[in-house]
Design an enzyme around this catalytic site. Sequence first.
Site, PDB file in Angstrom:
ATOM      1  N   LYS A  22       0.842  -1.206   0.000  1.00 50.60           N
ATOM      2  CA  LYS A  22       0.000   0.000   0.000  1.00 50.60           C
ATOM      3  C   LYS A  22       0.874   1.252   0.000  1.00 50.60           C
ATOM      4  O   LYS A  22       0.654   2.178  -0.771  1.00 50.60           O
ATOM      5  CB  LYS A  22      -0.884   0.006   1.242  1.00 50.60           C
ATOM      6  N   ASN A  23       1.901   1.257   0.860  1.00 51.64           N
ATOM      7  CA  ASN A  23       2.673   2.490   1.039  1.00 51.64           C
ATOM      8  C   ASN A  23       3.727   2.700  -0.041  1.00 51.64           C
ATOM      9  O   ASN A  23       4.432   3.716  -0.029  1.00 51.64           O
ATOM     10  CB  ASN A  23       3.291   2.519   2.442  1.00 51.64           C
ATOM     11  N   CYS A 116      -5.535  12.138  12.178  1.00 49.26           N
ATOM     12  CA  CYS A 116      -6.306  10.889  12.064  1.00 49.26           C
ATOM     13  C   CYS A 116      -6.227  10.187  13.414  1.00 49.26           C
ATOM     14  O   CYS A 116      -5.791  10.754  14.403  1.00 49.26           O
ATOM     15  CB  CYS A 116      -5.749  10.024  10.950  1.00 49.26           C
ATOM     16  N   ARG A 121      -0.773  14.544  12.805  1.00 49.17           N
ATOM     17  CA  ARG A 121      -0.187  14.402  11.465  1.00 49.17           C
ATOM     18  C   ARG A 121       0.080  15.748  10.764  1.00 49.17           C
ATOM     19  O   ARG A 121      -0.516  16.058   9.743  1.00 49.17           O
ATOM     20  CB  ARG A 121      -1.065  13.519  10.571  1.00 49.17           C
ATOM     21  N   ASP A 305       4.291   0.795  12.146  1.00 45.31           N
ATOM     22  CA  ASP A 305       3.120   0.132  11.562  1.00 45.31           C
ATOM     23  C   ASP A 305       2.987  -1.314  12.022  1.00 45.31           C
ATOM     24  O   ASP A 305       1.991  -1.965  11.713  1.00 45.31           O
ATOM     25  CB  ASP A 305       3.175   0.171  10.032  1.00 45.31           C
ATOM     26  N   ARG A 397      -8.749  -0.798   4.456  1.00 43.64           N
ATOM     27  CA  ARG A 397      -7.909   0.224   3.804  1.00 43.64           C
ATOM     28  C   ARG A 397      -6.553  -0.366   3.424  1.00 43.64           C
ATOM     29  O   ARG A 397      -5.953   0.050   2.427  1.00 43.64           O
ATOM     30  CB  ARG A 397      -7.682   1.410   4.748  1.00 43.64           C
TER      31      ARG A 397
HETATM   32  C1  EPZ Z   1       3.916   7.040   6.266  1.00 49.61           C
HETATM   33  O1  EPZ Z   1       3.102   8.059   6.829  1.00 49.61           O
HETATM   34  C2  EPZ Z   1       3.039   5.805   6.167  1.00 49.61           C
HETATM   35  N1  EPZ Z   1       1.907   6.073   5.276  1.00 49.61           N
HETATM   36  C3  EPZ Z   1       2.528   5.422   7.563  1.00 49.61           C
HETATM   37  O2  EPZ Z   1       1.790   4.214   7.420  1.00 49.61           O
HETATM   38  C4  EPZ Z   1       3.740   5.155   8.453  1.00 49.61           C
HETATM   39  O3  EPZ Z   1       3.282   4.870   9.769  1.00 49.61           O
HETATM   40  C5  EPZ Z   1       4.645   6.392   8.482  1.00 49.61           C
HETATM   41  O4  EPZ Z   1       5.033   6.747   7.128  1.00 49.61           O
HETATM   42  C6  EPZ Z   1       5.928   6.143   9.291  1.00 49.61           C
HETATM   43  O5  EPZ Z   1       6.609   5.049   8.750  1.00 49.61           O
HETATM   44  C7  EPZ Z   1       2.104   6.015   3.942  1.00 49.61           C
HETATM   45  O6  EPZ Z   1       3.195   5.773   3.463  1.00 49.61           O
HETATM   46  C8  EPZ Z   1       0.886   6.250   3.084  1.00 49.61           C
HETATM   47  P1  EPZ Z   1       5.837  10.492   8.452  1.00 49.61           P
HETATM   48  P2  EPZ Z   1       3.635   9.600   6.872  1.00 49.61           P
HETATM   49  O7  EPZ Z   1       5.701  11.746   7.677  1.00 49.61           O
HETATM   50  O8  EPZ Z   1       4.401   9.880   5.647  1.00 49.61           O
HETATM   51  C9  EPZ Z   1       5.721  13.746  11.903  1.00 49.61           C
HETATM   52  C10 EPZ Z   1      -0.037   2.761   7.702  1.00 49.61           C
HETATM   53  O9  EPZ Z   1      -0.515   2.223   8.719  1.00 49.61           O
HETATM   54  N2  EPZ Z   1       5.657  14.744  10.824  1.00 49.61           N
HETATM   55  O10 EPZ Z   1       7.090   9.684   8.333  1.00 49.61           O
HETATM   56  O11 EPZ Z   1       2.486  10.460   7.214  1.00 49.61           O
HETATM   57  C11 EPZ Z   1       4.429  12.935  11.997  1.00 49.61           C
HETATM   58  O12 EPZ Z   1       3.450  13.637  12.759  1.00 49.61           O
HETATM   59  C12 EPZ Z   1       0.383   4.214   7.755  1.00 49.61           C
HETATM   60  O13 EPZ Z   1       0.154   2.178   6.602  1.00 49.61           O
HETATM   61  C13 EPZ Z   1       5.727  16.101  11.167  1.00 49.61           C
HETATM   62  O14 EPZ Z   1       5.845  16.467  12.332  1.00 49.61           O
HETATM   63  O15 EPZ Z   1       4.625   9.511   8.126  1.00 49.61           O
HETATM   64  C14 EPZ Z   1       4.872  11.677  12.670  1.00 49.61           C
HETATM   65  O16 EPZ Z   1       4.930  11.897  14.066  1.00 49.61           O
HETATM   66  C15 EPZ Z   1       0.085   4.856   9.094  1.00 49.61           C
HETATM   67  N3  EPZ Z   1       5.648  17.037  10.177  1.00 49.61           N
HETATM   68  C16 EPZ Z   1       6.290  11.469  12.128  1.00 49.61           C
HETATM   69  O17 EPZ Z   1       6.701  12.748  11.589  1.00 49.61           O
HETATM   70  C17 EPZ Z   1       5.531  16.681   8.854  1.00 49.61           C
HETATM   71  O18 EPZ Z   1       5.481  17.576   7.992  1.00 49.61           O
HETATM   72  C18 EPZ Z   1       6.379  10.425  11.015  1.00 49.61           C
HETATM   73  O19 EPZ Z   1       5.520  10.833   9.990  1.00 49.61           O
HETATM   74  C19 EPZ Z   1       5.454  15.300   8.538  1.00 49.61           C
HETATM   75  C20 EPZ Z   1       5.532  14.351   9.533  1.00 49.61           C
END
Ligand code: EPZ
Length: 417
Positions: A22-23, A116, A121, A305, A397
């Site tokens: 998915k990711n 979410c 996020r 995850d 999902r």
């Molecule tokens: C991706 O989400 C994945 N989703 C998530 O999988 C996964 O948990 C996550 O990466 C971490 O590995 C997809 O790829 C579609 P991040 P993403 O930006 O990109 C903070 C699942 O279950 N952050 O690496 O949203 C954020 O709040 C999903 O398949 C900021 O502060 O994750 C979090 O605490 C859930 N500011 C941390 O970084 C920003 O601008 C990691 O988020 C962006 C992120």
Amino acid sequence: MGKIIINGGNRLTGEISVSGAKNAILPILAATVIGGKESTIFNVPKLRDVEVMEEILLSLGSRIRRIDKMMWVDSKPIDSIRIPEELVGEMRSSIILMGAMLGRCGEIIISYPGGCEIGHRPIDLHLKALRELGVEIEESHGLLHCKARELKGAEIQLDYPSVGATENIMLAAVKAKGTTIIRNAAREPEIVDLQEYLNRAGARVNGAGTSVIIIEGVDRLTDVTHTTMSDRIVAGTYMIASAMTNGEVIINNIVTEHLQAIIAKLREAGCLVYSNNSSLKVVNTNGIRPIEMIQTLPYPGFPTDMQAQMMALLSIANGTSIISETVFESRFKHAEELIRMGANIKIFGKVAVIKGVKELTGVKLNAKDLRGGACLVLAGLAAMGTTEIDDIYHIERGYEDLHIRLQELGADIKVVK
Ligand code: EPZ
């Protein structure tokens, strides 16, 4: 809406094959927008989130054909810059369309993706990086209007190795003028898959999988054919299903290298794991040992995850384990549901202390989010009696036919729509 009903206690045995990730497919589908060309993508999983991304691409003007696991996308006819709010609301990761649309036409209007179930996020890292590439961003009434007369390569230092921010920058930089360097980039395997897709389409991206990614802007892209990598989180979920039911399960069509953190923790918990490059077998015959500490971290650390699924396993270990969730700020909602099954879990902020119990008891539960829902399915497989899980749209999902795969392994599980 539908619910899952499980009569627990069956030992899982046999073989299953894992679907596409998915990711990985979500950023790749966003990337199809950039070149205005045709993309033929294999190993595309059948998931609600993929359907939402398809609906977004169709709303922009793309043409899509799908035959089983193959998807063909022609993004030449795109004639809109607005992403439908209701679809962004359903899938917040549609935010990676920002980079793709800016690379395609230099403009996009998209609603602020809300938080979410697992955290608020923010997207501050995305916006800061896009501004460094020359994007002007106006925020008003929950809408982001992004415009770039000309995207210019830049050297970007990410404060945190955000997966989505890394992907957004890559997509915006593909056709920018000059070279972009991303430092402290996320190193997840899904980013390597995105790099492979982009380079097959004529882009010039190097370094994905390391913390420094270099993108040299090109003028145009070409038609592309790509096969999506397999889903390491789905594979890890089945690994834990085997471990929780004293099972013996072989999982095929994986990249074992992507699963090393999960393999290490299952071995620590007393499981036997045998593997080659593309398959592995998880055997558990003598119960689950507690794990002193699991800390979720960016790849190659233990994946956030897989945190919920691991909590289900440790809730029936013969001792006390600790999980520290360092990536998201509220990703323990599944704990309260496990406690209703008889688990002994205490939450202290972003730390969970799990005192294993001998047995869980099946009850009526609600899935709160994607991986938390998978956690409850795993707990139901091991629990005594019948477990009913509502709100299974969360699970659909990210898991393709989860109940069918588990039935194939011997689980007494069904979906009641
Ligand atoms: C991706 O989400 C994945 N989703 C998530 O999988 C996964 O948990 C996550 O990466 C971490 O590995 C997809 O790829 C579609 P991040 P993403 O930006 O990109 C903070 C699942 O279950 N952050 O690496 O949203 C954020 O709040 C999903 O398949 C900021 O502060 O994750 C979090 O605490 C859930 N500011 C941390 O970084 C920003 O601008 C990691 O988020 C962006 C992120």
